[in-house]
Design an enzyme around this catalytic site. Structure first.
Site, PDB file in Angstrom:
ATOM      1  N   ASP A 229       0.860  -1.188   0.000  1.00  0.00           N
ATOM      2  CA  ASP A 229       0.000   0.000   0.000  1.00  0.00           C
ATOM      3  C   ASP A 229       0.896   1.238   0.000  1.00  0.00           C
ATOM      4  O   ASP A 229       1.521   1.559   1.012  1.00  0.00           O
ATOM      5  CB  ASP A 229      -0.921  -0.006   1.224  1.00  0.00           C
ATOM      6  CG  ASP A 229      -2.006  -1.079   1.150  1.00  0.00           C
ATOM      7  OD1 ASP A 229      -1.810  -2.089   0.444  1.00  0.00           O
ATOM      8  OD2 ASP A 229      -3.045  -0.917   1.828  1.00  0.00           O
TER       9      ASP A 229
ATOM     10  N   LYS B  54      -6.707   3.348  -3.317  1.00  0.00           N
ATOM     11  CA  LYS B  54      -7.075   3.389  -1.895  1.00  0.00           C
ATOM     12  C   LYS B  54      -7.265   4.842  -1.497  1.00  0.00           C
ATOM     13  O   LYS B  54      -6.465   5.713  -1.874  1.00  0.00           O
ATOM     14  CB  LYS B  54      -5.980   2.722  -1.067  1.00  0.00           C
ATOM     15  CG  LYS B  54      -6.191   2.740   0.439  1.00  0.00           C
ATOM     16  CD  LYS B  54      -5.067   1.969   1.130  1.00  0.00           C
ATOM     17  CE  LYS B  54      -5.106   2.100   2.636  1.00  0.00           C
ATOM     18  NZ  LYS B  54      -4.003   1.360   3.305  1.00  0.00           N
TER      19      LYS B  54
ATOM     20  N   LYS C 203     -10.228   0.495  -2.476  1.00  0.00           N
ATOM     21  CA  LYS C 203     -10.137   0.283  -1.035  1.00  0.00           C
ATOM     22  C   LYS C 203     -10.432   1.579  -0.286  1.00  0.00           C
ATOM     23  O   LYS C 203      -9.590   2.468  -0.234  1.00  0.00           O
ATOM     24  CB  LYS C 203      -8.743  -0.236  -0.661  1.00  0.00           C
ATOM     25  CG  LYS C 203      -8.527  -0.454   0.846  1.00  0.00           C
ATOM     26  CD  LYS C 203      -7.161  -1.052   1.111  1.00  0.00           C
ATOM     27  CE  LYS C 203      -6.849  -1.123   2.600  1.00  0.00           C
ATOM     28  NZ  LYS C 203      -5.531  -1.733   2.876  1.00  0.00           N
TER      29      LYS C 203
END
Length: 257
Positions: A102, A166, A198
């Protein structure tokens, strides 16, 4: 949300959850607790999301081939490290056993008008993510604020090869929001690429989760959200999910990611 619908949403949310501990006080004992929490009586979460320094420990606990993935964060949370340092951080995390990276994009540079910084960072880190490792680009939408910037950051990250978009680090004042999610999901749809989504930070209840799942379905179709295409980044959500599935009164949402 009626009881049956709540339980269906809770089961879905559990399967899509990146159970997260990115707290400043996280330690080895906290990782052991996270490992235990990831395996519930109702099934496992999709992944645990932890600091890079704990990846090797988590891999030792989970072993190879476990259904629970190990996600970790790089260039986190400020998004302002040099590209070479972030690539090195990524490679070390993968060597330690990370399945998913991430990455915080250089959102401050992007806000100042440096679009190339986003492309360079995402491209370099993606190149370091040897398959089957996946890359999630964290846009920090609460700091971008402007819908046009959120859309442009989404487009840049997708074009540079990110596997997921995300919303947030969970460390900003404003984290995941439905308006930002709508922009990002539309960017995914219009890209025509197999990119996941996300929402992270502030998704604390089954009702919250249901709102994001409904939005994703309205834009990308019923059944689109699977662990390969959709994750919730959260720590507090698990408690409400388990309460709903166990027919127990929900405990008050705690402050958390």
């Amino acid at each position: 949300m009626h009881e049956r619908g709540a339980k269906e949403t809770a089961r879905k949310a559990l399967s899509l959850l990146d159970l997260t501990d990115l707290g400043e006080t996280c330690d080895a004992a906290a990782i052991e607790r996270l490992y235990e929490e990831a395996r519930t009586p109702f099934g496992t979460v999709a992944a645990i999301c932890i600091w890079p320094r704990f990846v090797a420990q988590a891999r030792g606990l989970l072993g190879k081939g476990h259904s629970v993935k190990i996600a970790t964060v790089v260039n986190f949370p400020a998004g302002d490290l040099p590209v070479a340092d972030v690539v090195a951080e990524t490679r070390q995390a993968i060597a330690d056993g990370a399945d998913e990276i991430d990455l915080v994009i250089p959102y401050r540079a992007f806000i100042r008008g440096d679009e190339a910084a986003v492309t360079e960072m995402v491209t370099a880190v993606k190149a370091a993510c040897t398959p089957p490792v996946i890359l999630k680009a964290i846009l920090e939408t609460g700091e971008l604020k402007d819908p046009a910037l959120i859309r442009e950051a989404s487009d840049l990250a997708i074009a540079a090869g990110s596997d997921f978009l995300k919303t947030s680090t969970g460390k900003a004042v404003v984290n995941a929001t439905l308006p930002a999610a709508r922009i990002m999901l539309a960017a995914i749809r219009e890209s025509g690429r197999p990119v996941g989504f996300k929402p992270a930070g502030g998704v604390r209840t089954v009702v919250d989760a249901g709102e994001y799942l409904a939005l994703a379905a309205s834009i990308l179709g019923e059944g689109w959200a699977t662990p390969r295409t959709f994750r919730f980044g959260a720590s507090a959500l698990l408690g409400d999910v388990l309460s709903v599935l166990a027919d127990q009164p929900a405990s008050p949402a705690t402050a958390g990611y």
